[in-house]
Design a protein around this motif. Structure first.
Motif, PDB file in Angstrom:
ATOM      1  N   VAL A 135       0.825  -1.209   0.000  1.00 22.16           N
ATOM      2  CA  VAL A 135       0.000   0.000   0.000  1.00 22.16           C
ATOM      3  C   VAL A 135       0.857   1.256   0.000  1.00 22.16           C
ATOM      4  O   VAL A 135       0.412   2.334  -0.328  1.00 22.16           O
ATOM      5  CB  VAL A 135      -0.959   0.006   1.199  1.00 22.16           C
ATOM      6  N   THR A 138       2.683   6.022  -2.789  1.00 27.43           N
ATOM      7  CA  THR A 138       2.218   6.599  -1.541  1.00 27.43           C
ATOM      8  C   THR A 138       0.870   7.269  -1.750  1.00 27.43           C
ATOM      9  O   THR A 138       0.686   8.030  -2.687  1.00 27.43           O
ATOM     10  CB  THR A 138       3.235   7.629  -1.030  1.00 27.43           C
ATOM     11  N   ALA A 139      -0.047   6.972  -0.877  1.00 27.50           N
ATOM     12  CA  ALA A 139      -1.388   7.549  -0.990  1.00 27.50           C
ATOM     13  C   ALA A 139      -1.334   9.056  -0.783  1.00 27.50           C
ATOM     14  O   ALA A 139      -0.597   9.563   0.050  1.00 27.50           O
ATOM     15  CB  ALA A 139      -2.312   6.908   0.034  1.00 27.50           C
ATOM     16  N   HIS A 182      -9.789   7.698  -1.009  1.00 22.77           N
ATOM     17  CA  HIS A 182      -9.089   6.426  -0.849  1.00 22.77           C
ATOM     18  C   HIS A 182      -9.644   5.326  -1.737  1.00 22.77           C
ATOM     19  O   HIS A 182      -9.143   4.219  -1.725  1.00 22.77           O
ATOM     20  CB  HIS A 182      -9.143   5.974   0.620  1.00 22.77           C
ATOM     21  N   ASP A 183     -10.708   5.625  -2.512  1.00 22.54           N
ATOM     22  CA  ASP A 183     -11.230   4.631  -3.453  1.00 22.54           C
ATOM     23  C   ASP A 183     -12.143   5.337  -4.459  1.00 22.54           C
ATOM     24  O   ASP A 183     -12.356   6.557  -4.392  1.00 22.54           O
ATOM     25  CB  ASP A 183     -11.963   3.493  -2.725  1.00 22.54           C
ATOM     26  N   SER A 219     -15.400   7.151  -2.939  1.00 20.28           N
ATOM     27  CA  SER A 219     -15.150   8.433  -2.282  1.00 20.28           C
ATOM     28  C   SER A 219     -14.756   9.498  -3.306  1.00 20.28           C
ATOM     29  O   SER A 219     -15.112  10.671  -3.160  1.00 20.28           O
ATOM     30  CB  SER A 219     -14.080   8.289  -1.203  1.00 20.28           C
ATOM     31  N   PRO A 246      -5.429  -2.435  -1.652  1.00 19.21           N
ATOM     32  CA  PRO A 246      -5.499  -0.996  -1.367  1.00 19.21           C
ATOM     33  C   PRO A 246      -4.838  -0.149  -2.449  1.00 19.21           C
ATOM     34  O   PRO A 246      -5.282   0.971  -2.716  1.00 19.21           O
ATOM     35  CB  PRO A 246      -4.759  -0.865  -0.035  1.00 19.21           C
ATOM     36  N   ARG A 259      -7.276   0.243  -5.304  1.00 22.41           N
ATOM     37  CA  ARG A 259      -8.340   1.180  -4.923  1.00 22.41           C
ATOM     38  C   ARG A 259      -7.852   2.625  -5.013  1.00 22.41           C
ATOM     39  O   ARG A 259      -8.594   3.504  -5.446  1.00 22.41           O
ATOM     40  CB  ARG A 259      -8.826   0.877  -3.502  1.00 22.41           C
ATOM     41  N   GLN A 260      -6.620   2.847  -4.604  1.00 24.85           N
ATOM     42  CA  GLN A 260      -6.080   4.199  -4.667  1.00 24.85           C
ATOM     43  C   GLN A 260      -5.996   4.699  -6.105  1.00 24.85           C
ATOM     44  O   GLN A 260      -6.405   5.812  -6.418  1.00 24.85           O
ATOM     45  CB  GLN A 260      -4.696   4.253  -4.037  1.00 24.85           C
ATOM     46  N   ASP A 275      -8.184   7.857  -8.310  1.00 29.22           N
ATOM     47  CA  ASP A 275      -7.451   9.087  -8.572  1.00 29.22           C
ATOM     48  C   ASP A 275      -8.352  10.041  -9.354  1.00 29.22           C
ATOM     49  O   ASP A 275      -8.743   9.784 -10.492  1.00 29.22           O
ATOM     50  CB  ASP A 275      -6.173   8.786  -9.371  1.00 29.22           C
ATOM     51  N   GLN A 284      -7.710  16.393  -3.331  1.00 30.78           N
ATOM     52  CA  GLN A 284      -6.891  15.175  -3.352  1.00 30.78           C
ATOM     53  C   GLN A 284      -5.510  15.397  -2.737  1.00 30.78           C
ATOM     54  O   GLN A 284      -4.924  14.476  -2.162  1.00 30.78           O
ATOM     55  CB  GLN A 284      -6.756  14.661  -4.786  1.00 30.78           C
TER      56      GLN A 284
END
Length: 300
Positions: A66, A70-71, A77-78, A81, A168, A171-172, A176, A277
Motif C-alpha cells: 500500500v 504513496t497515498a 481512498h477509493d 469516495s 489498497p 483502490r487508490q 485518482d 486530493q
C-alpha cells in the motif's frame, strides 16, 4: 596393632594417590571443553554482532504494498469516495465527450438538446464518472485481477471487483480524481476500455455529439484530446510501473497535447481537484508543458 595401623594408613595413601591421578587426567578435558564452549560463544557473538539481516525481497509488480505508490493526503481512498467528492466539485457543467449540459440536482442529469445528442438509452440521461485511462490498463497487472484472492468469492473471485476488494493500491489508483471526468453514461458504455485514436470519416452515431468508435478504437472530439494526453502523462508519471504511456501511444499523445494546449477551464478543474486530493497534477513532463502553455508555472 601398630602393624595394622600402618597397613591402613598405606591403603588410604594409595586410594588418595589414585584419586589424584584420576582427577589430573580429567582436568584438561574439562578445561578444554570449557575453553571450547567459551570460544564458540565468543565466535557466535562476533558473528551476530557483524551480521546484517537480509533485506526482504521486493514484492513483484502485481503485489505492490500500500506504500507504493504513496497515498495522497485527504479523504480520497477509493472510487466511491472520489465520485462523491467530484459530484460536489462539479455539481453542474458540461460532459467530457459531447459537451452536454448536466446538473446533478436534476433528474435526468443530462439535457440532450444542449449538445444535439441522439440516443434512446437510459444511460444517455445520466452522468457517470469515466476513467480516461481505463482501470483495466493497470488493473490486469494485479494478481488479484488475474488470479483472484482468498477474500474474493463467487462471481467476483477475480477481475476488477476482486482487485478493488483485496488491493489498497488498486483502490487508490482507481480513485485518482485527475483520471475521472463526467461523461454521458451511454458514451461511457460505448467507450468501454478501448484505446483512444483517430478514425477516418465521421459516422456520428450519436447525432451532433462528436464521438466515434470503430472496433477497439474510440475517437474523442478535438477539444478534449489535449486533456486526455495530459491525463495519460500524469498517470504515467505518478504510477510509472504500469507503463501507461508507451511506444504504442506516446507519439499520438504528444501530438494531441501540442494541438490542444492547457486552457483556463482545464486549469480550473485541476486546481479544484488538487485542493481535495492533495497532490499536484503537474509532475514529470507536465511541469514543462504547463509553463509553455501559460508563460508561467501554474503549480500553486
Amino acid at each position: 596393632m601398630a602393624r595394622r595401623k600402618k597397613k591402613s594408613k598405606s591403603l588410604w595413601i594409595v586410594i588418595a594417590s589414585l584419586l589424584l591421578v584420576w582427577g589430573l587426567r580429567q582436568w584438561p578435558q574439562n578445561n578444554n571443553t570449557s575453553v571450547d564452549e567459551k570460544t564458540q560463544r565468543t565466535e557466535n557473538s562476533e558473528l551476530h554482532k557483524d551480521r546484517v539481516e537480509p533485506r526482504k525481497a521486493r514484492p513483484p509488480r502485481d503485489t505492490l504494498t500500500v506504500d507504493e505508490p504513496t497515498a495522497a493526503p485527504g479523504a480520497i481512498h477509493d472510487f466511491d469516495s472520489a465520485k462523491s467528492e467530484l459530484r460536489k466539485l462539479f455539481a453542474r457543467g458540461r460532459d467530457f465527450y459531447c459537451a452536454c449540459a448536466y446538473d446533478f440536482s436534476r433528474k435526468p442529469n443530462v439535457d440532450p438538446s444542449s449538445c444535439g445528442l441522439k440516443s434512446s438509452a437510459d444511460r444517455a440521461k445520466r452522468i457517470e464518472w469515466e476513467h480516461v485511462v481505463p482501470a483495466s490498463y493497470y488493473g490486469r497487472q494485479f494478481a488479484e485481477w488475474r488470479k483472484g484472492d482468498p477474500s474474493c468469492t463467487g462471481r467476483n473471485k477475480k477481475g476488477r471487483e476482486c482487485a478493488r476488494r483485496a488491493s489498497p493500491v488498486f483502490r487508490q489508483i482507481e480513485g485518482d480524481m485527475y483520471n475521472l471526468v463526467p461523461a454521458v453514461g451511454e458514451l461511457n458504455r460505448e467507450r468501454g476500455d478501448t484505446r483512444y485514436g483517430e478514425i477516418a470519416g465521421e459516422a456520428r452515431e450519436f447525432g451532433a455529439c462528436d464521438f466515434e468508435r470503430l472496433g477497439e478504437v474510440s475517437e474523442p472530439r478535438p477539444e478534449v484530446r489535449g486533456d486526455i494526453a495530459r491525463i495519460y502523462f500524469y498517470m504515467d508519471a505518478r504510477y510509472p510501473q504500469y507503463r501507461i504511456v508507451n511506444e504504442m501511444n506516446q507519439k499520438m499523445l504528444e501530438e494531441w497535447a501540442a494541438g490542444d494546449p492547457l486552457d483556463e477551464p482545464e486549469r480550473t478543474r485541476l486546481n479544484k481537484i488538487e485542493a481535495v486530493q492533495g497532490n499536484s497534477f503537474f509532475i514529470g513532463r507536465l511541469q514543462a508543458s504547463a509553463k509553455a502553455s501559460s508563460g508561467k508555472s501554474i503549480v500553486q
